[in-house]
Design a protein around this motif. Structure first.
Motif, PDB file in Angstrom:
ATOM      1  N   ASP A  16       0.835  -1.207   0.000  1.00 55.31           N
ATOM      2  CA  ASP A  16       0.000   0.000   0.000  1.00 55.31           C
ATOM      3  C   ASP A  16       0.868   1.255   0.000  1.00 55.31           C
ATOM      4  O   ASP A  16       0.622   2.206  -0.750  1.00 55.31           O
ATOM      5  CB  ASP A  16      -0.895   0.027   1.247  1.00 55.31           C
ATOM      6  N   ASP A  17       1.860   1.251   0.874  1.00 59.44           N
ATOM      7  CA  ASP A  17       2.728   2.425   0.989  1.00 59.44           C
ATOM      8  C   ASP A  17       3.441   2.712  -0.339  1.00 59.44           C
ATOM      9  O   ASP A  17       3.506   3.865  -0.784  1.00 59.44           O
ATOM     10  CB  ASP A  17       3.776   2.208   2.082  1.00 59.44           C
ATOM     11  N   ALA A  18       3.965   1.658  -0.963  1.00 53.90           N
ATOM     12  CA  ALA A  18       4.682   1.843  -2.228  1.00 53.90           C
ATOM     13  C   ALA A  18       3.749   2.388  -3.300  1.00 53.90           C
ATOM     14  O   ALA A  18       4.108   3.311  -4.046  1.00 53.90           O
ATOM     15  CB  ALA A  18       5.296   0.514  -2.673  1.00 53.90           C
ATOM     16  N   CYS A  19       2.530   1.812  -3.377  1.00 59.39           N
ATOM     17  CA  CYS A  19       1.557   2.286  -4.377  1.00 59.39           C
ATOM     18  C   CYS A  19       1.148   3.730  -4.098  1.00 59.39           C
ATOM     19  O   CYS A  19       1.039   4.542  -5.019  1.00 59.39           O
ATOM     20  CB  CYS A  19       0.325   1.389  -4.365  1.00 59.39           C
ATOM     21  N   ALA A  20       0.908   4.046  -2.811  1.00 54.08           N
ATOM     22  CA  ALA A  20       0.461   5.397  -2.457  1.00 54.08           C
ATOM     23  C   ALA A  20       1.520   6.431  -2.787  1.00 54.08           C
ATOM     24  O   ALA A  20       1.209   7.526  -3.277  1.00 54.08           O
ATOM     25  CB  ALA A  20       0.099   5.446  -0.975  1.00 54.08           C
TER      26      ALA A  20
ATOM     27  N   LEU B 268      -4.361  12.546  -1.237  1.00 51.15           N
ATOM     28  CA  LEU B 268      -3.107  11.792  -1.143  1.00 51.15           C
ATOM     29  C   LEU B 268      -1.924  12.661  -0.730  1.00 51.15           C
ATOM     30  O   LEU B 268      -1.000  12.189  -0.076  1.00 51.15           O
ATOM     31  CB  LEU B 268      -2.797  11.108  -2.477  1.00 51.15           C
ATOM     32  N   GLY B 269      -1.963  13.930  -1.116  1.00 51.17           N
ATOM     33  CA  GLY B 269      -0.871  14.818  -0.738  1.00 51.17           C
ATOM     34  C   GLY B 269      -0.748  14.982   0.764  1.00 51.17           C
ATOM     35  O   GLY B 269       0.330  15.307   1.276  1.00 51.17           O
ATOM     36  N   GLY B 270      -1.852  14.736   1.490  1.00 55.81           N
ATOM     37  CA  GLY B 270      -1.830  14.882   2.943  1.00 55.81           C
ATOM     38  C   GLY B 270      -1.556  13.592   3.687  1.00 55.81           C
ATOM     39  O   GLY B 270      -1.392  13.611   4.912  1.00 55.81           O
ATOM     40  N   TRP B 271      -1.513  12.468   2.957  1.00 57.14           N
ATOM     41  CA  TRP B 271      -1.213  11.195   3.621  1.00 57.14           C
ATOM     42  C   TRP B 271       0.274  11.111   3.945  1.00 57.14           C
ATOM     43  O   TRP B 271       1.112  11.543   3.163  1.00 57.14           O
ATOM     44  CB  TRP B 271      -1.616  10.028   2.714  1.00 57.14           C
ATOM     45  N   ARG B 272       0.595  10.561   5.107  1.00 54.68           N
ATOM     46  CA  ARG B 272       1.976  10.394   5.524  1.00 54.68           C
ATOM     47  C   ARG B 272       2.272   8.910   5.710  1.00 54.68           C
ATOM     48  O   ARG B 272       1.454   8.173   6.264  1.00 54.68           O
ATOM     49  CB  ARG B 272       2.243  11.148   6.832  1.00 54.68           C
ATOM     50  N   SER B 273       3.422   8.452   5.282  1.00 55.59           N
ATOM     51  CA  SER B 273       3.732   7.031   5.257  1.00 55.59           C
ATOM     52  C   SER B 273       3.793   6.394   6.636  1.00 55.59           C
ATOM     53  O   SER B 273       3.681   5.171   6.761  1.00 55.59           O
ATOM     54  CB  SER B 273       5.067   6.797   4.527  1.00 55.59           C
ATOM     55  N   GLU B 274       3.939   7.201   7.697  1.00 55.48           N
ATOM     56  CA  GLU B 274       3.937   6.615   9.034  1.00 55.48           C
ATOM     57  C   GLU B 274       2.523   6.218   9.471  1.00 55.48           C
ATOM     58  O   GLU B 274       2.341   5.531  10.475  1.00 55.48           O
ATOM     59  CB  GLU B 274       4.540   7.583  10.066  1.00 55.48           C
TER      60      GLU B 274
END
Length: 208
Positions: A22-26, A77-83
């Motif tokens: 998910d993280d890689a795709c996002a 998506l610009g506001g999503w953070r990988s943590e």
């Protein structure tokens, strides 16, 4: 219950792999990769739909809510953070989409309850009731689900969303707090008040 440590470890590893995927795709989708964006939708559309059918009154509304959730995902998506786990972030968007739907339905019901024309029939008379949404094959389960939705329909939007997640989707209060952006303490208080209003609705319908 299967408590085999090997099975538990396998499930944990699979969940970690899914989260990493998910993280890689996002991250790629945030950079404009259309294929990665499509992969996110394919990965999560079933989970989003399962959550939102608890909110929707009919199939068309369910389709609209799922589509709106993924549109909000693209825009946010610009506001999503990988943590932050992507799946949790997306389901929070879906929950807020459902809450907004409840609010729109509440406004619509108030408008229908105050017709401009005094000769108009009151809501619910002479008009078809919304189609019930329930994936269960059992007719009794579908009927029970429809009755629950009808009872919840008389509650404030946040109460409906909270009780839907807690009782119908079996989310913990901590999970609901994370999805709503509330503290766990505030969520417990809101849940207590919502249950009180629900009990009052049930008494009105002579359930106890």
């Amino acid at each position: 219950m299967n408590t085999n440590p090997a099975n538990t470890a396998a499930r944990t590893a699979a969940a970690a792999d899914n989260a990493a995927g998910d993280d890689a795709c996002a991250l790629r989708a945030r950079e404009g990769d259309a294929g990665a964006m499509e992969s996110l939708v394919m990965r999560h559309q079933d989970a989003v739909a399962r959550l939102l059918w608890r909110f929707a009154h009919n199939r068309a509304d369910l389709d609209d809510l799922v589509q709106e959730t993924f549109l909000r995902m693209v825009r946010g998506l610009g506001g999503w953070r990988s943590e932050q786990p992507f799946a949790h972030w997306l389901l929070r968007i879906a929950t807020n989409t459902g809450r907004d739907y409840f609010r729109r339905q509440s406004v619509r019901r108030r408008h229908m309850a105050e017709p401009d024309n005094a000769d108009d029939p009151p809501p619910g008379r002479g008009t078809a009731m919304p189609e019930a949404i329930d994936p269960a094959d059992n007719p009794a389960a579908r009927a029970a689900s429809s009755e629950v939705k009808e009872i919840l329909a008389g509650l404030p939007p946040d109460d409906r969303a909270l009780l839907t997640l807690y009782y119908l989707e079996s989310h913990s209060l901590a999970e609901i707090a994370a999805q709503f952006g509330w503290t766990v303490t505030a969520t417990k208080l809101r849940a207590w008040r919502a249950r009180g209003r629900l009990r009052a609705r049930l008494k009105e319908r002579a359930f106890f």
